[in-house]
Enzyme design. Structure first.
Site, PDB file in Angstrom:
ATOM      1  CG  MET A 119      -7.411  23.689  53.361  1.00 47.78           C
ATOM      2  SD  MET A 119      -6.186  24.780  54.134  1.00 47.78           S
ATOM      3  CE  MET A 119      -7.246  26.014  54.849  1.00 47.78           C
ATOM      4  CD  GLU A 120      -5.545  25.026  58.062  1.00 44.78           C
ATOM      5  OE1 GLU A 120      -4.973  26.115  58.206  1.00 44.78           O
ATOM      6  OE2 GLU A 120      -5.053  24.089  57.394  1.00 44.78           O
TER       7      GLU A 120
ATOM      8  CG  HIS B 133      -1.021  19.386  61.018  1.00 42.26           C
ATOM      9  ND1 HIS B 133       0.284  19.740  61.263  1.00 42.26           N
ATOM     10  CD2 HIS B 133      -1.532  20.393  60.268  1.00 42.26           C
ATOM     11  CE1 HIS B 133       0.548  20.895  60.687  1.00 42.26           C
ATOM     12  NE2 HIS B 133      -0.541  21.320  60.056  1.00 42.26           N
ATOM     13  CD  GLU B 134      -4.698  19.708  58.072  1.00 39.40           C
ATOM     14  OE1 GLU B 134      -5.250  20.835  58.047  1.00 39.40           O
ATOM     15  OE2 GLU B 134      -3.527  19.526  57.715  1.00 39.40           O
TER      16      GLU B 134
ATOM     17  CG  HIS C  44      -4.605  24.001  61.403  1.00 33.82           C
ATOM     18  ND1 HIS C  44      -3.790  25.066  61.705  1.00 33.82           N
ATOM     19  CD2 HIS C  44      -3.889  23.211  60.551  1.00 33.82           C
ATOM     20  CE1 HIS C  44      -2.640  24.928  61.060  1.00 33.82           C
ATOM     21  NE2 HIS C  44      -2.675  23.812  60.364  1.00 33.82           N
TER      22      HIS C  44
ATOM     23  CD  GLU D  96       0.024  25.279  58.512  1.00 30.16           C
ATOM     24  OE1 GLU D  96       0.079  24.121  58.992  1.00 30.16           O
ATOM     25  OE2 GLU D  96      -0.965  25.699  57.893  1.00 30.16           O
TER      26      GLU D  96
END
Length: 794
Positions: free
Chosen positions: A241-242, A274-275, A278, A297
């Protein structure tokens, strides 16, 4: 209404299930009614601009409504008591050997479980946070610690103020920690874990720093916060979770050792990238409302694969983007119950259910298709312009298309409007007619239902000496057949193509020119066309035979995965079972034994092939299972196949559970928990359930254990009979996360085959608000799989 800031003070007492809190919300109102979001929170007092206020609480909706309308500056002072939750949501407790760790997980609507707030992404505000804890306890939040003071024999930790951000990005962790650090310039990048649970090298820190440097150059914007924490959470529902400046991860996605498997190592790089994407796309610039969740996303998915491909070309990571993200998105988006990328979201429980293959996989591949159409540099220029214009603000998807259109001069808004607002995607039929190729598009669905939709398809026509871009925005067009090789070069498009016999022959003559992604596209389309009834079972199997000699591991993996899915639909079908076993044995031989300096993807594929093979070749499983006593020292790339082999040959849940108890690394333990589901019989199933109840199997892994049990053909009746209890367990652990919906979608169709009417009655009785999407998709997949099963017998 504008929210300027939150001043928060939390008082934590060891082992208490309650948190005492005070807050001041500074806002500016324009004659509005104030409705605060709060769940399971007892408000002791509520004062606005020094005056006590009357308010009402709607526990069902999680709303606190203050009487009257308010104008101008308002300081809202609240004293409250919130709860440490039992689920892996809000602020929850992780119990460790001799201490505990409190951690938060807020996306999409968890902040309201810790403190009353305007828990909606459009209300960005600064957060000034203090925590009161015992002297031997530490804390982490989004920003660095400003200072620590002594208060009544305890300590108060005050954090620096955050930039404006949404509530779902707030993070707070309370406990004792171990860490390993690196530097991005002068900024600390720290991997941190609850004391006694950090076993990683500094590999993830180096991975994060490399990704941050790439993003700073790509976006032409520096990472905005003064530090970054990568937080390893031992019991965690999501993968990561970012939270801005304090990203949380499941252990297996942020801890690496010298014996970490190749698959996990590349997963760490991808999830970290990926995070971190963000931190710009989602945190610095945030969606106005959850209908644009896909933009967060999809972009993070797209950028993560681009980044890892740049930093680790040896991974062939773009193949994974296609084989996992695009495969899943094409499958899910071929349902009537799918949703548009830009989906209307009204109720909070709807938000968690759109964290799916459409928001991630379809959106990411649509961006890849758009970049291919615009050109890499033009695409990047538009992204830079967008991020600079909307820094620290909220934006909508239309704002991004406007910036890309302004920079490139191409009709981005028109193209993207169609792709993000329409459900599903097109299938193109291509017919050779003399010197012309006639193309026709129509909506593709697995159940064969279609409509009048037409997509503006940015088509890439591959010819012997060129690759031509054509905007296919009509029902039918014709193109010249001269020097034609195939459509969708490199499998960059989000559509399927079905060629007639003449074109198929023409394409196969050029097979030697095709890259692996072109062959993957043909293979994936072929499986979909069989499941939708467009080609016969025998033709499908004949085409598989033609492609089964391909030496590329991606093609082996794709053939094996597609046939394994059909085997799961009908485990007693000897045609499928024998064909799959033959292919798996063949591929296993082609891949050979592990070799030094072999391709990363070969190492990963061998592991997945052998995990399937032990389920169909008892002799091979027995041969492999003798190594189970040396599980810890066994090749990490083959541990899952070993664990499943041991489960199937010994059929002893207790043996697997004993190994789970002594396995500390999340990656290695995950394989054992998956294998546990492959033990069969009442005694073993009862042991599996007991291990979940006693948290020998961590709460985060209950999903995996029940899912694996559903896949084991001999367990399906038992799991079906216990389905209501299983759903209640999943809901209790993962409430508000969307995991219950995904569990139903993944298991109900498999468990329902052969008992379709019973399963439909079961699903119609499911009334959990955050399961509605899974029920719809599960029912549709059940119809598709039942029809596919019949077609394999005809």
């Amino acid at each position: 209404m504008k929210i300027a800031s939150y001043d928060l003070l939390f008082n934590f007492q060891k082992s208490s299930d309650y948190i005492n809190g005070k807050e001041k919300i500074s806002a500016h109102l324009n004659g509005e009614k104030i409705e605060l979001d709060a769940v399971d929170t007892n408000i002791k007092s509520l004062i606005i601009n020094g005056e006590p206020q009357k308010f009402s609480v709607d526990g069902k909706k999680g709303l606190v409504t203050i009487e009257g309308d308010f104008n101008g500056p308002c300081d809202i002072d609240i004293e409250f008591v919130s709860k440490v939750t039992d689920a892996l949501r809000g602020m929850y407790r992780v119990r460790l050997n001799d201490h505990e760790f409190l951690t938060t997980d807020f996306e999409p609507t968890g902040a309201r479980r810790l403190f009353p707030c305007f828990d909606r992404p459009q209300y960005k505000a600064e957060f000034r946070v203090s925590v009161l804890v015992d002297n031997d306890i530490d804390a982490i939040s989004n920003m660095p610690i400003r200072g620590t003071t002594s208060v009544s024999g305890r300590k108060q930790i005050e954090f620096e103020s955050t930039p404006p951000m949404s509530t779902y990005l707030f993070y707070l962790g309370i406990g004792n920690f171990d860490h390993v650090s690196g530097k991005l310039g002068k900024k600390d990048v720290t991997l941190i874990a609850p004391k006694g649970t950090l076993y990683s090298t500094d590999y993830p820190v180096k991975s994060a720093i490399a990704s941050l440097k790439y993003y700073e150059e790509y976006f032409d914007l520096p990472y905005q916060l003064p530090k970054l924490h990568l937080i390893s959470v031992p019991d965690y529902a999501a993968g990561a979770m970012e939270n801005w400046g304090a990203i949380t991860f499941r252990e297996r996605y942020i801890q690496a050792t010298r014996d970490t498997s190749a698959a996990t190592l590349s997963a760490i790089d991808e999830v970290v990238a990926h995070e971190l994407a963000h931190q710009w796309f989602g945190d610095l610039v945030t969606m106005k409302w959850w209908n644009d969740l896909w933009l967060n996303e999809s972009f993070a998915t797209f950028m993560a694969y681009k980044t890892v491909n740049k930093l680790h070309p040896e991974y062939d990571i773009l193949n994974n983007l296609i084989d996992s993200e695009k495969r899943g998105a094409l499958l899910g988006d071929s349902l009537s119950s799918t949703h548009p990328i830009d989906v209307n979201v009204v109720e909070p429980e709807e938000v968690s259910q759109i964290f799916d293959e459409i928001s991630y996989g379809k959106g990411g591949n649509i961006l890849r298709m758009l970049e291919n159409y615009l050109g890499e540099e033009e695409f990047r220029s538009g992204i830079r312009s967008y991020l600079k214009k909307y820094s620290y603000k909220n934006a909508a998807g239309t704002d991004l298309w406007t910036e890309l259109e302004k920079v490139t001069g191409k009709p981005v808004s028109g193209i993207m409007k169609a792709w993000i607002t329409k459900k599903g995607y097109p299938a193109i039929t291509a017919k050779l007619e003399g010197s012309r190729i006639k193309l026709r598009q129509e909506k593709f669905t697995l159940l064969g239902k279609t409509d009048d939709e037409i997509w503006p398809i940015p088509l890439i026509v591959w010819r012997e000496k060129s690759k031509d871009a054509v905007l296919f925005d009509k029902r039918e067009i014709e193109i010249p057949s001269k020097e034609f090789i195939k459509l969708d070069s490199g499998s960059t498009g989000f559509y399927r193509v079905q060629y007639d016999e003449g074109l198929t022959e023409k394409i196969m003559k050029h097979a030697s020119l095709m890259g692996v992604l072109d062959k993957w596209g043909i293979l994936n389309d072929m499986t979909a066309f069989f499941m939708s009834g467009r080609i016969s079972f025998n033709d499908y199997l004949s085409n598989l035979d033609l492609m089964s000699n391909d030496k590329d591991d991606l093609i082996m993996s794709s053939i094996a995965s597609d046939l394994y899915s059909l085997y799961m639909i009908d485990p007693s079908n000897t045609v499928i079972k024998d064909r799959l076993r033959k292919y798996l044995q063949k591929f296993n031989k082609m891949l050979g034994e592990p070799a030094k300096d072999e391709k990363h993807s070969v190492t990963v594929t061998r592991g997945s092939i052998r995990t399937m093979l032990v389920q169909l070749d008892h002799g091979y499983a027995k041969q492999l299972a003798v190594n189970f006593s040396s599980y810890d020292a066994f090749d990490p790339n083959l541990k899952r196949s070993l664990a499943v082999a041991a489960a199937l040959t010994s059929n002893s849940a207790s043996a697997i559970i004993e190994k789970i108890k002594v396995t500390k690394k999340d990656d290695a333990r995950q394989h054992l928990i998956y294998a546990l589901g492959f033990t069969s019989g009442d005694k073993n199933y009862d042991a599996l359930k007991k291990s979940i109840d006693e948290e020998i199997v961590p709460r985060q892994d209950s999903f995996t254990a029940f899912f694996a049990a559903s896949m084991q053909p001999e367990n399906r009746k038992k799991v079906f009979d216990d389905y209501n209890n299983i759903l209640a367990t999943i809901e209790k652990i993962f409430t508000g996360s969307g995991y219950l919906s995904r569990f139903i979608e993944m298991t109900a169709p498999i468990l329902g085959i052969g008992r379709e009417e019973e399963m439909k009655r079961e699903l119609f009785s499911v009334h959990y608000p955050d399961a509605s999407t899974g029920v719809k998709k599960g029912l549709e997949y059940l119809d598709i799989m039942s029809r596919t099963r019949k077609s394999m017998h005809s």
